[in-house]
Design a protein around this motif. Sequence first.
Motif, PDB file in Angstrom:
ATOM      1  N   MET A 250      79.868  18.442  17.392  1.00  0.00           N
ATOM      2  CA  MET A 250      80.573  19.672  17.719  1.00  0.00           C
ATOM      3  C   MET A 250      81.694  19.827  16.691  1.00  0.00           C
ATOM      4  N   ALA A 251      81.780  21.001  16.057  1.00  0.00           N
ATOM      5  CA  ALA A 251      82.762  21.116  14.981  1.00  0.00           C
ATOM      6  C   ALA A 251      83.175  22.559  14.735  1.00  0.00           C
ATOM      7  N   ASN A 252      84.383  22.698  14.222  1.00  0.00           N
ATOM      8  CA  ASN A 252      84.901  23.976  13.751  1.00  0.00           C
ATOM      9  C   ASN A 252      85.520  23.727  12.380  1.00  0.00           C
ATOM     10  N   PRO A 253      84.688  23.621  11.325  1.00  0.00           N
ATOM     11  CA  PRO A 253      85.219  23.327   9.991  1.00  0.00           C
ATOM     12  C   PRO A 253      86.095  24.463   9.473  1.00  0.00           C
ATOM     13  N   PRO A 254      86.983  24.170   8.529  1.00  0.00           N
ATOM     14  CA  PRO A 254      87.754  25.243   7.883  1.00  0.00           C
ATOM     15  C   PRO A 254      86.797  26.257   7.268  1.00  0.00           C
ATOM     16  N   PHE A 255      87.102  27.533   7.418  1.00  0.00           N
ATOM     17  CA  PHE A 255      86.205  28.571   6.921  1.00  0.00           C
ATOM     18  C   PHE A 255      86.369  28.781   5.416  1.00  0.00           C
ATOM     19  N   ASN A 256      85.250  28.847   4.715  1.00  0.00           N
ATOM     20  CA  ASN A 256      85.217  29.261   3.309  1.00  0.00           C
ATOM     21  C   ASN A 256      86.177  28.485   2.400  1.00  0.00           C
ATOM     22  N   GLN A 257      86.210  27.167   2.555  1.00  0.00           N
ATOM     23  CA  GLN A 257      87.065  26.346   1.701  1.00  0.00           C
ATOM     24  C   GLN A 257      86.662  26.482   0.241  1.00  0.00           C
ATOM     25  N   LYS A 258      87.626  26.758  -0.606  1.00  0.00           N
ATOM     26  CA  LYS A 258      87.360  26.839  -2.037  1.00  0.00           C
ATOM     27  C   LYS A 258      87.797  25.543  -2.712  1.00  0.00           C
ATOM     28  N   GLU A 259      87.178  25.239  -3.848  1.00  0.00           N
ATOM     29  CA  GLU A 259      87.536  24.063  -4.642  1.00  0.00           C
ATOM     30  C   GLU A 259      87.628  22.804  -3.783  1.00  0.00           C
ATOM     31  N   TRP A 260      86.656  22.628  -2.905  1.00  0.00           N
ATOM     32  CA  TRP A 260      86.655  21.488  -1.991  1.00  0.00           C
ATOM     33  C   TRP A 260      86.205  20.207  -2.679  1.00  0.00           C
ATOM     34  N   ARG A 261      85.621  20.341  -3.839  1.00  0.00           N
ATOM     35  CA  ARG A 261      85.286  19.186  -4.681  1.00  0.00           C
ATOM     36  C   ARG A 261      85.360  19.623  -6.128  1.00  0.00           C
ATOM     37  N   ALA A 262      85.615  18.668  -7.022  1.00  0.00           N
ATOM     38  CA  ALA A 262      85.595  18.981  -8.444  1.00  0.00           C
ATOM     39  C   ALA A 262      84.158  19.178  -8.900  1.00  0.00           C
TER      40      ALA A 262
ATOM     41  N   LEU B  41      80.994  28.702  11.798  1.00  0.00           N
ATOM     42  CA  LEU B  41      81.154  29.025  10.381  1.00  0.00           C
ATOM     43  C   LEU B  41      81.463  30.510  10.234  1.00  0.00           C
ATOM     44  N   ALA B  42      82.055  30.865   9.104  1.00  0.00           N
ATOM     45  CA  ALA B  42      82.260  32.278   8.802  1.00  0.00           C
ATOM     46  C   ALA B  42      80.906  32.953   8.646  1.00  0.00           C
ATOM     47  N   ASN B  43      80.845  34.239   8.962  1.00  0.00           N
ATOM     48  CA  ASN B  43      79.572  34.950   8.974  1.00  0.00           C
ATOM     49  C   ASN B  43      78.871  35.005   7.614  1.00  0.00           C
ATOM     50  N   GLY B  44      79.638  34.883   6.542  1.00  0.00           N
ATOM     51  CA  GLY B  44      79.049  34.952   5.211  1.00  0.00           C
ATOM     52  C   GLY B  44      77.973  33.914   4.972  1.00  0.00           C
ATOM     53  N   ALA B  45      78.074  32.768   5.672  1.00  0.00           N
ATOM     54  CA  ALA B  45      77.097  31.687   5.484  1.00  0.00           C
ATOM     55  C   ALA B  45      75.696  32.097   5.937  1.00  0.00           C
ATOM     56  N   LEU B  46      75.585  33.172   6.692  1.00  0.00           N
ATOM     57  CA  LEU B  46      74.284  33.621   7.192  1.00  0.00           C
ATOM     58  C   LEU B  46      73.436  34.281   6.116  1.00  0.00           C
ATOM     59  N   SER B  47      74.074  34.787   5.067  1.00  0.00           N
ATOM     60  CA  SER B  47      73.326  35.580   4.092  1.00  0.00           C
ATOM     61  C   SER B  47      73.726  35.344   2.648  1.00  0.00           C
ATOM     62  N   ASP B  48      74.522  34.296   2.385  1.00  0.00           N
ATOM     63  CA  ASP B  48      74.924  34.008   1.016  1.00  0.00           C
ATOM     64  C   ASP B  48      73.703  33.807   0.126  1.00  0.00           C
ATOM     65  N   ASP B  49      73.827  34.229  -1.120  1.00  0.00           N
ATOM     66  CA  ASP B  49      72.735  34.074  -2.077  1.00  0.00           C
ATOM     67  C   ASP B  49      72.910  32.784  -2.885  1.00  0.00           C
ATOM     68  N   GLY B  50      72.119  32.648  -3.946  1.00  0.00           N
ATOM     69  CA  GLY B  50      72.256  31.522  -4.861  1.00  0.00           C
ATOM     70  C   GLY B  50      71.910  30.195  -4.216  1.00  0.00           C
ATOM     71  N   THR B  51      72.750  29.199  -4.481  1.00  0.00           N
ATOM     72  CA  THR B  51      72.508  27.848  -3.972  1.00  0.00           C
ATOM     73  C   THR B  51      72.465  27.826  -2.451  1.00  0.00           C
TER      74      THR B  51
ATOM     75  N   ASP C 205      91.329  37.107  12.774  1.00  0.00           N
ATOM     76  CA  ASP C 205      90.712  38.059  13.702  1.00  0.00           C
ATOM     77  C   ASP C 205      89.239  38.299  13.368  1.00  0.00           C
ATOM     78  N   ILE C 206      88.671  37.500  12.443  1.00  0.00           N
ATOM     79  CA  ILE C 206      87.302  37.746  12.033  1.00  0.00           C
ATOM     80  C   ILE C 206      86.298  37.276  13.092  1.00  0.00           C
ATOM     81  N   SER C 207      85.107  37.863  13.016  1.00  0.00           N
ATOM     82  CA  SER C 207      84.001  37.392  13.848  1.00  0.00           C
ATOM     83  C   SER C 207      83.369  36.198  13.145  1.00  0.00           C
ATOM     84  N   VAL C 208      82.965  35.201  13.902  1.00  0.00           N
ATOM     85  CA  VAL C 208      82.361  34.007  13.320  1.00  0.00           C
ATOM     86  C   VAL C 208      81.026  33.722  14.008  1.00  0.00           C
ATOM     87  N   THR C 209      80.321  32.735  13.453  1.00  0.00           N
ATOM     88  CA  THR C 209      78.992  32.403  13.948  1.00  0.00           C
ATOM     89  C   THR C 209      78.955  30.999  14.521  1.00  0.00           C
ATOM     90  N   LEU C 210      78.283  30.862  15.655  1.00  0.00           N
ATOM     91  CA  LEU C 210      77.973  29.549  16.208  1.00  0.00           C
ATOM     92  C   LEU C 210      76.551  29.201  15.798  1.00  0.00           C
TER      93      LEU C 210
END
Length: 522
Positions: free
Chosen positions: A275-287, A330-340, A369-374
């Motif tokens: 069960m988790a609620n990770p930080p949404f859309n973390q940038k530069e989380w690894r080099a 997760l933030a909703n963007g993860a449902l439809s992101d392209d690329g990797t 205030d964003i909508s998120v996805t389970l």
Amino acid sequence: MAKANKKEIPMEEALWKSADKLRGSVEPSEYKHVVLSLFFLKFANDKFQKQREKLIAEGRESFVDKSFAYTKDNVFYVPEESRWSYLMENAKQENIALLIDTALYTIEKNNPALKGALPDNYYSRLNIDTTKLASLLDEIDKIDTQKDEENDVIGRVYEYFLAKFALKEGKGKGEFYTPKSIVNLIAEMIEPYKGKIYDPCCGSGGMFVQSYKFIESHQGNTRDVSVYGQEYTNTTFKLAKMNLAIRGITCNLGEQAANTFSNDQHKDLKADFIMANPPFNQKEWRAENELVDDPRWNGYEVPPTSNANYGWILNIVSKLSQDGVAGFLLANGALSDDGTELKIRKQLIENHLVEAIVILPRNLFYTTDISVTLWILNKNKKERTIEKNGKLKKYRNRENEVLFMDLRQMGSPYEKKYIELTVDDRKKVADTYHNWQQIDFEETYENVPEFCYSADIDEIAEKGYTLVPSRYIEFVNRDENIDFDTKMKALQGELKDLLVQEEKSKTDLLGVFKELGYEIEL
């Protein structure tokens, strides 16, 4: 004439007033840590004193200074220098901050369950004005912690403080707190009755607390579960340890606060429930060159450095046992992101791991205030029979299907600007999910417009492996001829063209002025 009873101030409000006395002495983001540590001392002392009085009343006075006489009943043993009465006697002394630090150090030293839970030399470093600290002690001294029948004081107070201060700290700075109604929904869906429970970004431990409450409310045995977690922020790590210790929940949160990606403290863990609620859309989380060969990716593409969402997903997948189930936000963007991300998502779907995707309402969180996805991931979607809480549950073979649900029309107002999912809301969602999974329920699952839809993998593949629920669920008031994803991509293209044209016009205009002998910088 009888004197009217003075209206009792709720515990949370009283503590807020206590924290308010620190204004000007401590940064707002520190308030909750200062107050909660002192409140913990008061709580531990109240329980200790109650147990002490019980021992005396039972004629066992010779045991009042023996730690085992307390710990056997899940009560912390409080040595003399950590006792609340001692702190109150010295509350006006110039060295009160040092006395509080000593009290916290000593009670932790005498209770192994508190190892790493309490601040170390914290109050002395803060240099709080003695008068304000004494006033804070006076306020906390008025609170009867034993009135809380649920024994959930730290959780209640932490939630209250996080709600108050998240807005003060600002969006993006305030810690993310997972609303209890959402944690309860996750628990009611994945049903963590027995086995290992893991949270890779556990915050103050709320997922574990609600898991235990779920088990108790369903007449399960909390001894059948064990808790594993990890938290990056040191102060929050200590709050989690304190939060769980005060409830008697044994936990393994690692040796210290640490980054889950760069310092995984549970490398060999295989959890039955996550069960988790990770930080949404973390940038530069690894080099760029870090973690490229990490075993957690296990045959999947390496998640991009620009966004950690799929790093969290693959970390979760790697920690699931053979029959493990995970519920995470997760933030909703993860449902439809392209690329990797699309490549990873396609593989997750084709590997039959994605079981359910649930869109949640907006305004559930205190800091966004964003909508998120389970997301619900399941390592075993095949037909099977599992014992849960003494009952056999039969599950369909759902390998080639994903359940989509949309809860955006659910929820009730909560504290003016927020909403929460009610008990009835959660029951409707959990019942629908379990009816879809199981074959021994009298009620049967059916697709419901604007609420739920079961899609097979072929249909998902036809739609480009998007997991956006609105691409599958029927919306009766929507023009079905409109492909919203295609429309949005077209609008993006038009906007890009407009920006290019604007830039060209700007360049042409500067050229004209230059020809006229004028230099202009924009």
